[in-house]
Design an enzyme around this catalytic site. Sequence first.
Site, PDB file in Angstrom:
ATOM      1  N   ASP A 104       0.876  -1.153   0.000  1.00  0.00           N
ATOM      2  CA  ASP A 104       0.000   0.000   0.000  1.00  0.00           C
ATOM      3  C   ASP A 104       0.934   1.230   0.000  1.00  0.00           C
ATOM      4  O   ASP A 104       2.098   1.120   0.390  1.00  0.00           O
ATOM      5  CB  ASP A 104      -0.844  -0.051   1.285  1.00  0.00           C
ATOM      6  CG  ASP A 104      -1.668   1.176   1.482  1.00  0.00           C
ATOM      7  OD1 ASP A 104      -2.482   1.489   0.617  1.00  0.00           O
ATOM      8  OD2 ASP A 104      -1.476   1.849   2.525  1.00  0.00           O
TER       9      ASP A 104
ATOM     10  N   ASP B 285       0.023   5.134   0.811  1.00  0.00           N
ATOM     11  CA  ASP B 285      -0.193   6.062   1.932  1.00  0.00           C
ATOM     12  C   ASP B 285      -0.300   5.298   3.256  1.00  0.00           C
ATOM     13  O   ASP B 285      -1.188   4.469   3.420  1.00  0.00           O
ATOM     14  CB  ASP B 285      -1.501   6.848   1.734  1.00  0.00           C
ATOM     15  CG  ASP B 285      -1.404   7.840   0.591  1.00  0.00           C
ATOM     16  OD1 ASP B 285      -0.279   8.194   0.218  1.00  0.00           O
ATOM     17  OD2 ASP B 285      -2.460   8.256   0.093  1.00  0.00           O
TER      18      ASP B 285
ATOM     19  N   GLY C 146      -7.194   4.592   3.381  1.00  0.00           N
ATOM     20  CA  GLY C 146      -7.372   3.509   2.400  1.00  0.00           C
ATOM     21  C   GLY C 146      -8.651   3.586   1.583  1.00  0.00           C
ATOM     22  O   GLY C 146      -8.874   2.791   0.683  1.00  0.00           O
TER      23      GLY C 146
ATOM     24  N   ARG D 208     -11.329   8.407  -3.013  1.00  0.00           N
ATOM     25  CA  ARG D 208     -11.635   9.839  -2.885  1.00  0.00           C
ATOM     26  C   ARG D 208     -13.146  10.092  -2.753  1.00  0.00           C
ATOM     27  O   ARG D 208     -13.591  10.815  -1.868  1.00  0.00           O
ATOM     28  CB  ARG D 208     -11.089  10.585  -4.101  1.00  0.00           C
ATOM     29  CG  ARG D 208     -10.977  12.081  -3.888  1.00  0.00           C
ATOM     30  CD  ARG D 208     -10.448  12.746  -5.139  1.00  0.00           C
ATOM     31  NE  ARG D 208      -9.183  12.173  -5.572  1.00  0.00           N
ATOM     32  CZ  ARG D 208      -8.656  12.350  -6.781  1.00  0.00           C
ATOM     33  NH1 ARG D 208      -9.264  13.103  -7.668  1.00  0.00           N
ATOM     34  NH2 ARG D 208      -7.510  11.788  -7.096  1.00  0.00           N
TER      35      ARG D 208
ATOM     36  N   SER E   9      -4.925   5.330  -4.308  1.00  0.00           N
ATOM     37  CA  SER E   9      -4.738   6.727  -4.716  1.00  0.00           C
ATOM     38  C   SER E   9      -4.549   6.925  -6.219  1.00  0.00           C
ATOM     39  O   SER E   9      -3.778   6.216  -6.858  1.00  0.00           O
ATOM     40  CB  SER E   9      -3.528   7.315  -3.988  1.00  0.00           C
ATOM     41  OG  SER E   9      -3.297   8.620  -4.466  1.00  0.00           O
TER      42      SER E   9
ATOM     43  N   ASN F   1      -3.275   9.581  -7.196  1.00  0.00           N
ATOM     44  CA  ASN F   1      -2.080  10.436  -7.233  1.00  0.00           C
ATOM     45  C   ASN F   1      -0.798   9.636  -7.008  1.00  0.00           C
ATOM     46  O   ASN F   1       0.258  10.222  -6.749  1.00  0.00           O
ATOM     47  CB  ASN F   1      -2.190  11.535  -6.171  1.00  0.00           C
ATOM     48  CG  ASN F   1      -3.324  12.500  -6.480  1.00  0.00           C
ATOM     49  OD1 ASN F   1      -3.320  13.142  -7.526  1.00  0.00           O
ATOM     50  ND2 ASN F   1      -4.312  12.574  -5.600  1.00  0.00           N
TER      51      ASN F   1
ATOM     52  N   ASP G 288      -1.848  -0.507   5.946  1.00  0.00           N
ATOM     53  CA  ASP G 288      -2.087   0.196   7.209  1.00  0.00           C
ATOM     54  C   ASP G 288      -3.589   0.360   7.459  1.00  0.00           C
ATOM     55  O   ASP G 288      -3.976   0.886   8.503  1.00  0.00           O
ATOM     56  CB  ASP G 288      -1.436   1.593   7.202  1.00  0.00           C
ATOM     57  CG  ASP G 288      -2.146   2.535   6.267  1.00  0.00           C
ATOM     58  OD1 ASP G 288      -2.430   2.130   5.118  1.00  0.00           O
ATOM     59  OD2 ASP G 288      -2.464   3.668   6.674  1.00  0.00           O
TER      60      ASP G 288
END
Length: 209
Positions: free
Chosen positions: A8, A10, A45, A48, A115, A117, A169
């Site tokens: 993962d 972030d 996780g 958006r 994400s 991004n 996470d």
Amino acid sequence: MYAGYIFDLDGVICFTDQYHYQAWKKLADRLDIYFDEEINNRLRGVSRMDSLEIILERSCKVYTVEEKLAFAEEKNKIYKKLLRKMTPEDLPADVKTTLMELRKKGCKLAIGSSSKNTKMILERIGLNNFFDAVSDGTNIVNSKPDPEVFLKAAELIGENPKDCLIIEDAKAGIEGAFRGGFDSAGLGEANEHPRVNYKMKKITDLLSI
Ligand code: B16
Ligand code: MG
């Protein structure tokens, strides 16, 4: 040891929670919606648009799909501006060591992130071109806890889910790993999920799994 490791982004490779928080907070303040760090923790996780739905739970107004898309875009613009502050210094030393050691052992390394991004973040922290495959919010239809992002990553590195370990996470990520037939290793709140296979205290614990 596993043939493939799917990370993962972030909360595992780097930490962008504060930037997500600041960007959502700015939007929530403008819309006069209550938002705090505790609500922000629920966004870990989560995609958006699903994150926006969680924030709008505190709103008494009902918004159209078009309005919601515009809000998500507004938040993303603020978030991307904040991401520009990131540099290779934001890649924690223990993450770097872990990645390098796994690479030395000949394991395949991939990203499995919600994400959209991801590419920009990897560039900012100096990891563009490092991973054997990147599966992220731009190549999936269903986000975590759906296993799609991880299944695509496994396919891209040419390994079976049973031979890959997911490092997460977020509880939604551990759930996704389980549904996809992967073993998982958790950090932080992900360790509260009953299906997590390895509870890690720090990322270097991966080297002894
Ligand atoms: P974006 P991960 C997730 O990344 C973040 O944890 C989550 O907070 C965010 O809403 C989601 O990405 C979507 O991000 O707006 O950049 O597409 O933890 O799956 O790497
Ligand atoms: Mg995460």
